[in-house]
Design an enzyme around this catalytic site. Structure first.
Site, PDB file in Angstrom:
ATOM      1  N   GLY A 113       3.473  -1.989  27.864  1.00 21.51           N
ATOM      2  CA  GLY A 113       4.306  -1.579  26.736  1.00 21.51           C
ATOM      3  C   GLY A 113       5.610  -0.942  27.186  1.00 21.51           C
ATOM      4  N   ARG A 118      -4.674   0.832  40.011  1.00 21.25           N
ATOM      5  CA  ARG A 118      -3.909   2.002  39.569  1.00 21.25           C
ATOM      6  C   ARG A 118      -4.212   3.229  40.417  1.00 21.25           C
ATOM      7  NH1 ARG A 118      -4.293   0.920  33.092  1.00 21.25           N
ATOM      8  NH2 ARG A 118      -2.358  -0.286  32.953  1.00 21.25           N
ATOM      9  N   GLY A 156       0.654  -7.246  30.590  1.00 15.98           N
ATOM     10  CA  GLY A 156      -0.757  -7.354  30.956  1.00 15.98           C
ATOM     11  C   GLY A 156      -1.172  -8.763  31.342  1.00 15.98           C
ATOM     12  N   LYS A 160       2.779 -12.301  21.547  1.00 24.04           N
ATOM     13  CA  LYS A 160       3.218 -11.215  20.661  1.00 24.04           C
ATOM     14  C   LYS A 160       4.593 -11.543  20.098  1.00 24.04           C
ATOM     15  CE  LYS A 160       1.141  -7.909  23.731  1.00 24.04           C
ATOM     16  NZ  LYS A 160       1.690  -7.251  24.908  1.00 24.04           N
TER      17      LYS A 160
HETATM   18  P1  ADP Z   1       1.864 -10.108  28.080  1.00 25.57           P
HETATM   19  O1  ADP Z   1       0.547  -9.389  28.019  1.00 25.57           O
HETATM   20  O2  ADP Z   1       2.141 -10.623  29.475  1.00 25.57           O
HETATM   21  O3  ADP Z   1       3.001  -9.320  27.513  1.00 25.57           O
HETATM   22  P2  ADP Z   1       1.236 -11.564  25.639  1.00 25.57           P
HETATM   23  O4  ADP Z   1       0.123 -10.613  25.410  1.00 25.57           O
HETATM   24  O5  ADP Z   1       2.373 -11.552  24.708  1.00 25.57           O
HETATM   25  O6  ADP Z   1       1.743 -11.424  27.166  1.00 25.57           O
HETATM   26  O7  ADP Z   1       0.684 -13.046  25.583  1.00 25.57           O
HETATM   27  C1  ADP Z   1      -0.271 -13.557  26.484  1.00 25.57           C
HETATM   28  C2  ADP Z   1      -1.146 -14.564  25.807  1.00 25.57           C
HETATM   29  O8  ADP Z   1      -0.372 -15.549  25.156  1.00 25.57           O
HETATM   30  C3  ADP Z   1      -2.051 -15.272  26.754  1.00 25.57           C
HETATM   31  O9  ADP Z   1      -3.366 -14.855  26.527  1.00 25.57           O
HETATM   32  C4  ADP Z   1      -1.861 -16.769  26.413  1.00 25.57           C
HETATM   33  O10 ADP Z   1      -3.077 -17.457  26.297  1.00 25.57           O
HETATM   34  C5  ADP Z   1      -1.170 -16.717  25.070  1.00 25.57           C
HETATM   35  N1  ADP Z   1      -0.330 -17.886  24.811  1.00 25.57           N
HETATM   36  C6  ADP Z   1       0.610 -18.424  25.591  1.00 25.57           C
HETATM   37  N2  ADP Z   1       1.144 -19.524  25.048  1.00 25.57           N
HETATM   38  C7  ADP Z   1       0.525 -19.696  23.854  1.00 25.57           C
HETATM   39  C8  ADP Z   1       0.626 -20.678  22.819  1.00 25.57           C
HETATM   40  N3  ADP Z   1       1.481 -21.693  22.897  1.00 25.57           N
HETATM   41  N4  ADP Z   1      -0.184 -20.542  21.754  1.00 25.57           N
HETATM   42  C9  ADP Z   1      -1.059 -19.508  21.665  1.00 25.57           C
HETATM   43  N5  ADP Z   1      -1.198 -18.564  22.607  1.00 25.57           N
HETATM   44  C10 ADP Z   1      -0.413 -18.660  23.702  1.00 25.57           C
HETATM   45 MG    MG Z   2      -0.926  -9.195  26.513  1.00 27.53          MG
END
Ligand code: ADP
Ligand code: MG
Length: 396
Positions: free
Chosen positions: A375, A41, A352, A199
């Site tokens: 976000g 950053r 993230g 999420k």
């Molecule tokens: P980002 O930060 O890219 O927006 P999220 O925070 O929504 O993504 O999700 C990322 C997390 O989701 C990762 O840590 C991953 O381990 C988890 N994840 C992915 N697939 C699954 C699944 N089938 N069951 C549980 N957790 C999962």
């Molecule tokens: Mg995340």
């Protein structure tokens, strides 16, 4: 969306001798001793600072660091380590100014100072009009260059944009907006969105917005599990949100009506726990047991998704399709990363954990645009106009 660009202001000579206030995002991770563990950053904020210095401006830069309590500074809230790193990267001394809201510090044209953690100022979070008025008086030109905070209306991200004589977007913020418009407003088709991760409920609203725009919607992670439920499949103990099944069904219906589709997994990788020691099994989506957790898509599904990605004109990616942090559940995300890397499509990614996956599979140079705002990126995908852009557009 129309907004003033700092690059144009500099190019036309309007910044020479002016006081320029840059809101950057220098919120870097630190270890327990306060050492910066990762400085992406800080490096990303250099172009705006160098642009301002090159244009002959007197430059003030601020950022938040962590979530301190307003008016109660603790040593760990200080931007001092950032000032040091910034000095090193710029090859010049960058003094750190504390208690700067009332002014009373000096910065000459061609000089740059760092203003201490803006979240220590009373009224920052609530965007207090008193604070915003004081901030506006500090400068002739306000430059917003912190996309990561563009979805928040705080004093240094919104209020000052109303009170400063000129308010514009810095190069980083402008690049984010340009990349996002290119991907979503007038995309090369087919437009493929990949939404995965954990999420679930926050991301379902994104899916609804995307459903009316994209040609194919690849779902992964907990979201895919919710869609599988909607399709009448058994998912055992998998992460999902059963109360969102109707929404998932609606998304599929919206897409179907337009001749678009949501390809669901045909095979999955399951285990009985989310752990590096877990024993992983590949099974057909119809063979998931009551105590199984679906932790990745299977190889047949991966191949199908890779095929879709290979033919995309534009790709928008948020969220891994499996628990990619654990090797036995990383296959799907790895395959997808590689398909994106090899695709000719214009690709944009954010989030993230998505950035962590991009780094893990070494495809940084093959994604056309990597968004720095988690976000904020998600809110743009939801179709929201971010406060930062709303106010910059208003001032343009
Ligand atoms: P980002 O930060 O890219 O927006 P999220 O925070 O929504 O993504 O999700 C990322 C997390 O989701 C990762 O840590 C991953 O381990 C988890 N994840 C992915 N697939 C699954 C699944 N089938 N069951 C549980 N957790 C999962
Ligand atoms: Mg995340």
């Amino acid at each position: 969306m129309k907004f003033l660009r700092f690059s144009d202001i500099c190019a036309s000579g309007q910044a020479a001798g002016k006081r320029v206030f840059i809101r950057a995002d220098l919120n870097v991770p630190q270890d327990d001793e306060g050492n910066i563990t990762e400085d992406t950053r800080i490096r990303a904020s250099l172009p705006a600072i160098q642009m301002a210095l090159g244009a002959g401006a007197a430059v003030m830069v601020t950022s938040h660091l962590g979530r301190p309590t307003e008016g109660e500074p603790r040593p760990e809230d200080s931007l001092a380590p950032v000032a040091k790193r910034l000095s090193k990267l710029l090859g010049r001394e960058v003094p750190l100014i504390t208690d700067w809201v009332e002014g009373g510090f000096e910065v000459k044209p061609g000089e740059v100072v760092l203003l201490e953690n803006c979240r220590l100022n009373k009224g920052e979070k609530k965007n207090s009009p008193e604070l915003a008025a004081k901030l506006g008086k500090l400068c002739d030109i306000f430059v917003h260059d912190a996309f990561g905070t563009a979805h928040r209306a705080e004093a240094t991200t919104y209020g000052i944009a109303e009170t400063a004589p000129i308010a514009c977007a810095g190069p980083l913020l402008a690049a984010e907006m340009d990349a996002i418009s290119k991907a979503l407003e007038n995309p090369r088709r087919p437009l493929v969105a990949i939404v995965g991760g954990s999420k679930v409920s926050t991301k379902l609203s994104i899916l609804k917005t995307l459903a009316s725009r994209v040609d194919q919607l690849i779902v992964g992670g907990g979201i895919a599990n919710t869609f599988l439920l909607a399709a009448g499949k058994r998912i055992g103990d998998s992460l999902a949100e059963p109360e969102m099944v109707r929404e998932a069904q609606q998304v599929m219906d919206i897409m179907k009506e337009r001749g678009a589709e949501v390809p669901l997994p045909v095979d999955v990788v399951v285990a009985d726990e989310v752990s590096a020691l877990a024993r992983a099994n590949r099974v057909s989506v119809d063979e998931v047991g009551p105590h199984d957790r679906i932790l990745d898509v299977g190889p047949k599904t991966s191949a199908k998704l890779a095929e879709i990605i290979a033919h995309a004109g534009t790709i928008v990616w948020n969220g891994p399709v499996g628990v990619f942090e654990i090797p036995q559940f990383a296959g799907g995300t790895k395959m997808m990363a590689s398909a994106i890397a090899h695709s000719e499509a214009f690709s944009i990614a954010g989030g993230g954990d998505t950035l962590a996956a991009i780094a893990k599979f070494h495809i940084e140079d093959d994604v056309d645009y990597i968004s720095t705002g988690g976000g904020a990126f998600l809110e743009v995908l939801e179709g929201k106009t971010l406060p930062a852009f709303e106010v910059l557009a208003k001032r343009a």
